[in-house]
Design a protein around this motif. Structure first.
Motif, PDB file in Angstrom:
ATOM      1  N   THR A  71       0.815  -1.217   0.000  1.00 21.53           N
ATOM      2  CA  THR A  71       0.000   0.000   0.000  1.00 21.53           C
ATOM      3  C   THR A  71       0.846   1.263   0.000  1.00 21.53           C
ATOM      4  OG1 THR A  71      -0.143  -0.071   2.420  1.00 21.53           O
ATOM      5  CG2 THR A  71      -1.926  -1.145   1.177  1.00 21.53           C
ATOM      6  N   LEU A  72       2.162   1.125   0.091  1.00 21.64           N
ATOM      7  CA  LEU A  72       3.089   2.259   0.074  1.00 21.64           C
ATOM      8  C   LEU A  72       3.938   2.213  -1.193  1.00 21.64           C
ATOM      9  CD1 LEU A  72       4.540   2.107   3.715  1.00 21.64           C
ATOM     10  CD2 LEU A  72       2.738   3.607   2.855  1.00 21.64           C
ATOM     11  N   PRO A  73       4.433   3.358  -1.656  1.00 23.51           N
ATOM     12  CA  PRO A  73       5.363   3.336  -2.783  1.00 23.51           C
ATOM     13  C   PRO A  73       6.632   2.558  -2.409  1.00 23.51           C
ATOM     14  CG  PRO A  73       4.560   5.555  -2.407  1.00 23.51           C
ATOM     15  CD  PRO A  73       4.102   4.723  -1.241  1.00 23.51           C
ATOM     16  N   TYR A  74       7.188   1.839  -3.393  1.00 27.72           N
ATOM     17  CA  TYR A  74       8.448   1.116  -3.226  1.00 27.72           C
ATOM     18  C   TYR A  74       9.530   1.934  -3.922  1.00 27.72           C
ATOM     19  CZ  TYR A  74      12.102  -2.298  -4.351  1.00 27.72           C
ATOM     20  OH  TYR A  74      13.307  -2.934  -4.511  1.00 27.72           O
ATOM     21  N   ARG A  75      10.605   2.218  -3.193  1.00 28.24           N
ATOM     22  CA  ARG A  75      11.757   2.922  -3.775  1.00 28.24           C
ATOM     23  C   ARG A  75      13.002   2.266  -3.199  1.00 28.24           C
ATOM     24  NH1 ARG A  75      13.785   7.605  -6.169  1.00 28.24           N
ATOM     25  NH2 ARG A  75      15.607   8.452  -5.132  1.00 28.24           N
ATOM     26  N   ASP A  76      13.800   1.672  -4.087  1.00 25.60           N
ATOM     27  CA  ASP A  76      14.969   0.935  -3.613  1.00 25.60           C
ATOM     28  C   ASP A  76      15.931   0.745  -4.775  1.00 25.60           C
ATOM     29  OD1 ASP A  76      16.572  -0.426  -1.796  1.00 25.60           O
ATOM     30  OD2 ASP A  76      15.106  -1.979  -1.370  1.00 25.60           O
ATOM     31  N   SER A  77      17.118   0.279  -4.455  1.00 26.22           N
ATOM     32  CA  SER A  77      18.149  -0.058  -5.436  1.00 26.22           C
ATOM     33  C   SER A  77      18.225  -1.575  -5.539  1.00 26.22           C
ATOM     34  CB  SER A  77      19.494   0.517  -5.017  1.00 26.22           C
ATOM     35  OG  SER A  77      19.408   1.916  -4.913  1.00 26.22           O
ATOM     36  N   PRO A  78      17.737  -2.161  -6.632  1.00 24.62           N
ATOM     37  CA  PRO A  78      17.664  -3.620  -6.707  1.00 24.62           C
ATOM     38  C   PRO A  78      19.011  -4.341  -6.808  1.00 24.62           C
ATOM     39  CG  PRO A  78      16.583  -2.605  -8.603  1.00 24.62           C
ATOM     40  CD  PRO A  78      17.069  -1.507  -7.733  1.00 24.62           C
ATOM     41  N   ALA A  79      20.018  -3.741  -7.442  1.00 15.54           N
ATOM     42  CA  ALA A  79      21.281  -4.471  -7.613  1.00 15.54           C
ATOM     43  C   ALA A  79      21.928  -4.846  -6.269  1.00 15.54           C
ATOM     44  CB  ALA A  79      22.247  -3.692  -8.493  1.00 15.54           C
ATOM     45  N   PRO A  80      22.132  -3.902  -5.341  1.00 15.22           N
ATOM     46  CA  PRO A  80      22.737  -4.313  -4.067  1.00 15.22           C
ATOM     47  C   PRO A  80      21.797  -5.143  -3.198  1.00 15.22           C
ATOM     48  CG  PRO A  80      22.329  -1.942  -4.081  1.00 15.22           C
ATOM     49  CD  PRO A  80      21.994  -2.456  -5.448  1.00 15.22           C
ATOM     50  N   ALA A  81      20.523  -5.200  -3.550  1.00 19.59           N
ATOM     51  CA  ALA A  81      19.558  -6.019  -2.805  1.00 19.59           C
ATOM     52  C   ALA A  81      19.562  -7.469  -3.276  1.00 19.59           C
ATOM     53  CB  ALA A  81      18.154  -5.433  -2.969  1.00 19.59           C
ATOM     54  N   ALA A  82      20.283  -7.742  -4.371  1.00 25.94           N
ATOM     55  CA  ALA A  82      20.347  -9.096  -4.942  1.00 25.94           C
ATOM     56  C   ALA A  82      21.722  -9.705  -4.685  1.00 25.94           C
ATOM     57  CB  ALA A  82      20.070  -9.032  -6.445  1.00 25.94           C
ATOM     58  N   HIS A  83      21.706 -11.000  -4.402  1.00 30.20           N
ATOM     59  CA  HIS A  83      22.959 -11.737  -4.186  1.00 30.20           C
ATOM     60  C   HIS A  83      22.906 -13.069  -4.912  1.00 30.20           C
ATOM     61  CE1 HIS A  83      22.918  -8.911  -0.803  1.00 30.20           C
ATOM     62  NE2 HIS A  83      24.213  -8.891  -1.008  1.00 30.20           N
ATOM     63  N   LEU A  84      24.056 -13.487  -5.403  1.00 26.53           N
ATOM     64  CA  LEU A  84      24.198 -14.804  -6.017  1.00 26.53           C
ATOM     65  C   LEU A  84      25.163 -15.596  -5.158  1.00 26.53           C
ATOM     66  CD1 LEU A  84      24.266 -15.621  -9.704  1.00 26.53           C
ATOM     67  CD2 LEU A  84      25.888 -16.742  -8.213  1.00 26.53           C
ATOM     68  N   LEU A  85      24.784 -16.814  -4.811  1.00 28.83           N
ATOM     69  CA  LEU A  85      25.644 -17.688  -4.014  1.00 28.83           C
ATOM     70  C   LEU A  85      26.197 -18.762  -4.925  1.00 28.83           C
ATOM     71  CD1 LEU A  85      23.453 -16.389  -2.100  1.00 28.83           C
ATOM     72  CD2 LEU A  85      23.984 -18.245  -0.555  1.00 28.83           C
ATOM     73  N   ASP A  86      27.505 -19.034  -4.785  1.00 29.42           N
ATOM     74  CA  ASP A  86      28.082 -20.099  -5.589  1.00 29.42           C
ATOM     75  C   ASP A  86      28.119 -21.399  -4.791  1.00 29.42           C
ATOM     76  OD1 ASP A  86      30.375 -20.094  -3.957  1.00 29.42           O
ATOM     77  OD2 ASP A  86      31.700 -19.310  -5.508  1.00 29.42           O
ATOM     78  N   THR A  87      28.532 -22.454  -5.433  1.00 23.59           N
ATOM     79  CA  THR A  87      28.510 -23.778  -4.810  1.00 23.59           C
ATOM     80  C   THR A  87      29.576 -23.939  -3.733  1.00 23.59           C
ATOM     81  OG1 THR A  87      29.856 -24.610  -6.649  1.00 23.59           O
ATOM     82  CG2 THR A  87      27.466 -24.940  -6.789  1.00 23.59           C
ATOM     83  N   GLU A  88      30.496 -22.967  -3.619  1.00 24.51           N
ATOM     84  CA  GLU A  88      31.516 -22.989  -2.569  1.00 24.51           C
ATOM     85  C   GLU A  88      31.097 -22.145  -1.364  1.00 24.51           C
ATOM     86  OE1 GLU A  88      34.291 -24.932  -2.757  1.00 24.51           O
ATOM     87  OE2 GLU A  88      33.346 -25.660  -4.596  1.00 24.51           O
ATOM     88  N   GLY A  89      29.898 -21.551  -1.433  1.00 25.54           N
ATOM     89  CA  GLY A  89      29.414 -20.750  -0.320  1.00 25.54           C
ATOM     90  C   GLY A  89      29.766 -19.273  -0.401  1.00 25.54           C
ATOM     91  N   GLN A  90      30.407 -18.842  -1.484  1.00 25.22           N
ATOM     92  CA  GLN A  90      30.719 -17.427  -1.632  1.00 25.22           C
ATOM     93  C   GLN A  90      29.469 -16.672  -2.064  1.00 25.22           C
ATOM     94  OE1 GLN A  90      34.141 -17.547  -4.341  1.00 25.22           O
ATOM     95  NE2 GLN A  90      35.339 -16.762  -2.620  1.00 25.22           N
ATOM     96  N   ARG A  91      29.369 -15.429  -1.610  1.00 21.40           N
ATOM     97  CA  ARG A  91      28.208 -14.587  -1.892  1.00 21.40           C
ATOM     98  C   ARG A  91      28.664 -13.375  -2.702  1.00 21.40           C
ATOM     99  NH1 ARG A  91      25.040 -11.174   2.570  1.00 21.40           N
ATOM    100  NH2 ARG A  91      23.069 -10.915   1.489  1.00 21.40           N
TER     101      ARG A  91
END
Length: 152
Positions: A71-91
């Motif tokens: 019900t509120l406007p959304y304003r954010d930066s999506p790139a730093p809000a996203a993470h990819l984890l690899d099979t060695e546990g690195q983020r």
């Protein structure tokens, strides 16, 4: 599956576990923000690997669809809000980098209730890194609710 760990130790993360193949899941996760009325539906629609090369690394891009269901406007930066984890546990934290995959999400996304936006977030990984999961959280990646899509 949704769980809320105890608030006794460390930050609270509610993980939403969704199975996804290497091409993306198409699964939508609803995430709550820190303020009442903040709610975003996030869909991982596609994973492009490789999405290009950069020096000794490779670029991987994930396409996300963001829909403001609150019900509120959304304003954010999506790139730093996203993470990819690899099979060695690195983020790896998302970047606003142009790739061969398609248009990136803007540096800042502003959505009125009911509005949506789609685009890619890019990650720089070692060439031999295996992909394990994608995560996304509101509030610049610091929100308590975390969407999690398994890629393996």
């Amino acid at each position: 599956m949704r769980r809320r760990p105890s608030r006794l130790v460390g930050p609270v993360l509610a993980l939403l576990l969704i199975g996804a193949g290497p091409g993306g899941s198409g699964e939508t996760v609803s995430l709550d923000g820190d303020r009442p009325g903040e709610r975003l539906d996030v869909t991982l629609t596609r994973v492009v690997d490789p999405a290009g090369t950069a020096d000794a690394d490779r670029l991987v891009a994930v396409e996300l669809r963001l829909e403001n269901t609150g019900t509120l406007p959304y304003r954010d930066s999506p790139a730093p809000a996203a993470h990819l984890l690899d099979t060695e546990g690195q983020r790896f934290t998302g970047l606003n980098t142009t790739t061969d995959a398609g248009p990136s999400l803007p540096d800042t996304v502003t959505l009125a209730p009911g509005d949506s936006a789609s685009g890619f977030v890019t990650f720089r990984l070692p060439k031999d890194a295996g992909l394990a999961a994608v995560q996304f959280a509101l509030d610049g990646g610091l929100g308590d609710d975390v969407g999690h899509w398994s890629l393996s």
